[in-house]
Design a protein around this motif. Structure first.
Motif, mmCIF file in Angstrom:
data_model
loop_
_atom_site.group_PDB
_atom_site.id
_atom_site.type_symbol
_atom_site.label_atom_id
_atom_site.label_comp_id
_atom_site.label_asym_id
_atom_site.label_seq_id
_atom_site.Cartn_x
_atom_site.Cartn_y
_atom_site.Cartn_z
ATOM 1 N N HIS A 133 6.423 -44.122 5.795
ATOM 2 C CA HIS A 133 7.057 -45.065 4.868
ATOM 3 C C HIS A 133 6.002 -45.951 4.203
ATOM 4 C CE1 HIS A 133 10.128 -47.880 3.355
ATOM 5 N NE2 HIS A 133 9.277 -48.825 3.707
ATOM 6 N N VAL A 134 5.092 -46.474 5.003
ATOM 7 C CA VAL A 134 4.051 -47.371 4.473
ATOM 8 C C VAL A 134 3.132 -46.623 3.512
ATOM 9 C CG1 VAL A 134 2.000 -48.711 5.097
ATOM 10 C CG2 VAL A 134 4.122 -48.973 6.411
ATOM 11 N N TYR B 11 5.032 -45.952 0.282
ATOM 12 C CA TYR B 11 5.201 -47.219 -0.448
ATOM 13 C C TYR B 11 3.925 -47.571 -1.205
ATOM 14 C CZ TYR B 11 6.621 -52.127 -1.136
ATOM 15 O OH TYR B 11 6.958 -53.347 -1.667
ATOM 16 N N ASN B 12 2.784 -47.260 -0.596
ATOM 17 C CA ASN B 12 1.492 -47.596 -1.203
ATOM 18 C C ASN B 12 0.887 -46.442 -2.011
ATOM 19 O OD1 ASN B 12 0.506 -50.422 -0.289
ATOM 20 N ND2 ASN B 12 1.399 -49.558 1.564
ATOM 21 N N ASP C 141 -0.920 -55.033 2.569
ATOM 22 C CA ASP C 141 -0.135 -53.926 2.006
ATOM 23 C C ASP C 141 0.778 -53.317 3.066
ATOM 24 O OD1 ASP C 141 -1.262 -54.227 -0.487
ATOM 25 O OD2 ASP C 141 -2.827 -52.731 -0.168
ATOM 26 N N ALA D 1 4.995 -53.313 2.824
ATOM 27 C CA ALA D 1 5.734 -52.054 2.921
ATOM 28 C C ALA D 1 6.692 -52.041 4.110
ATOM 29 C CB ALA D 1 4.745 -50.890 3.028
ATOM 30 N N THR E 269 10.355 -53.332 4.237
ATOM 31 C CA THR E 269 11.443 -52.568 3.607
ATOM 32 C C THR E 269 11.853 -51.355 4.436
ATOM 33 O OG1 THR E 269 9.931 -51.155 2.338
ATOM 34 C CG2 THR E 269 10.567 -53.250 1.329
#
Length: 453
Positions: free
Chosen positions: A123-124, A127-128, A293, A297, A300
């Motif tokens: 996910h992270v 997201y980035n 960062d 992330a 969410t």
């Protein structure tokens, strides 16, 4: 490249087949039965076998690789044909290693938390805007499937399962990945049908840590004494990064993570999930994501499928479903739910569904796991006990094992359903823990009963 799957319909196997199809490989496969959603997903890509069953005629010397699923047996006709032809036969994890041997392999291992940690990392990264290959044990929001393979991505993130690789390869899957970057979240005896003693089970994690590429790293949960022991014991020349549960607080049903920038509201909750988050942060930082960062992330991230997954909420009640079945998972999930909603009544329901959980010799490990709940119930199917060729269990045996005389025990699906429907709705949290379905419980109907659409 031609690849044939024996037992293509499995959750992991069909995802790998789809990923390789996307990569441009020619895919064929067989299975004796395929359930949804595997069936529809294979059918949409033209990969669903025309007929169910095993057909040795599908194999010839022009097949480059055969991937053997755990659902197949040692005497599977297609496996015997592949062996006769001298074809290269891979287990699922062996083939994943072949696809990733020139990449940086990030492997997440542990008896519990590995799916959630892997999901957090993916996910992270997404997201980035960091593209990676991956294999994870749950369907994630925002991801098309559980496996993604490319030629160009530098990293692959793999959930490291300790279960066996194939019917002809009895090594645990995570022994085959040879990680460059590894994580170990926790060790709690599971799969006693495969690992008959805790010492034998513990040894599998020692082999995992020892298999890390020299100069690589192990990120590990220092709060778990068995994890710490395994990491301290290794003579492997690797870097060691310990982590623990970060500071957090719960205010009116909302969990806040303590950061240098102040309290950060997050969607997941529970001490075990905060620990998972700390481990995921360490891994993401090793993959080039800075702390700020990561926090942006992770705020969410709503959780992995069936891992404290919120099924619905009304003004008076909330329902969670969790895959928890081992004692450590059951205890952590129940405590997390009570901590998050201390002013609500907690109805915790556990289905005993696995070989270990239905084994009289293992049941005592569940002692105290449901104690923090206000109402506690256990459901199990005597038919499942018989199918697994285990000794019959009684309600009294289960109460003694849990050391809880107030524990409600059910073997009849209708009686369990009636029990649920009779519970007070107001100000109540329903926690349904199972890797099964309580004998066919209609969850949508139950949500409707609670006024949750």
């Amino acid at each position: 490249m031609r690849i044939h799957f024996i037992a293509i319909g499995g959750s992991a196997m069909h995802n790998l087949a789809l990923a390789l199809h996307d990569k441009g490989y020619e895919i064929s496969g067989s299975d004796d039965v395929i359930f949804e959603p595997s069936k529809s997903r294979l059918e949409r890509q033209g990969l669903l076998p025309e007929q169910f069953g095993w057909y040795p005629g599908k194999l010839d010397k022009n097949i480059n690789a055969v991937i053997l699923g755990m659902h197949a047996k040692k005497d599977n006709p297609e496996l015997l044909k592949a062996q006769e032809l001298g074809l290269k036969i891979y287990s699922y994890p062996e083939f994943l290693y072949e696809q990733s041997k020139n990449k940086t392999r990030v492997v997440i291992g542990g008896s519990h938390g590995k799916t959630t940690i892997t999901s957090m990392i993916l996910h992270v990264l997404a997201y980035n805007g960091k593209a990676v290959d991956y294999m994870v044990g749950a369907q994630l929001e925002g991801f098309n499937r559980m496996v993604h393979l490319t030629e160009e991505n530098d990293f692959i993130v793999l959930e490291g399962d300790e279960y066996l690789s194939s019917p002809i390869d009895k090594r645990p899957k995570f022994h085959l990945y040879q990680p460059n970057i590894a994580l170990l979240s926790g060790i709690a005896w599971d799969h006693m049908n495969v690992f008959p003693t805790f010492e034998n089970y513990l040894q599998q994690f020692q082999i995992f840590v020892d298999s890390i590429v020299k100069g690589g790293s192990i990120t590990y949960n220092q709060e778990d004494k068995w994890v710490a022991e395994v990491v301290e014991k290794t003579e492997n020349t690797i870097r060691k990064f310990p982590y623990g549960t970060p500071d957090y607080q719960v205010i009116e049903g909302q969990t806040y993570l303590s950061t240098e920038e102040g309290p950060l509201p997050i969607e997941v909750f529970g001490k075990h999930n905060l620990s998972n988050l700390a481990g995921a942060k360490w891994i993401c930082q090793q993959m080039g994501v800075d702390e700020d960062d990561f926090y942006q992330a992770i705020s969410t991230f709503k959780g992995a499928s069936k891992r404290l997954e919120k099924l619905g909420e009304s003004k008076s009640s909330v329902v969670f479903k969790d895959f928890a079945h081992s004692p450590s998972k059951v205890a952590a999930t129940t405590k997390a739910s009570k901590e998050q909603f201390p002013d609500k009544k907690l109805v915790a329901c556990l289905e005993l569904h696995t070989y270990s959980s239905l084994n009289e010799a293992f049941l005592s490990h569940y002692q105290g796991t449901l104690d923090v709940a206000d109402v506690r119930a256990v459901f199990y199917s005597p038919e499942s006990v018989a199918i697994k060729k285990l000794a019959p269990l009684s309600a009294e045996q289960i109460r003694r094992a849990f050391k809880n005389e107030k524990l409600e025990v059910f073997t009849d699906p209708a009686e369990f359903e009636q029990f649920l429907y009779q519970q007070e709705i107001d100000n109540t949290v329903f926690l349904l823990m199972s890797s099964g379905n309580y004998g066919g419980l209609d969850l949508q109907a139950f949500l409707g009963h609670l006024g949750i659409s």
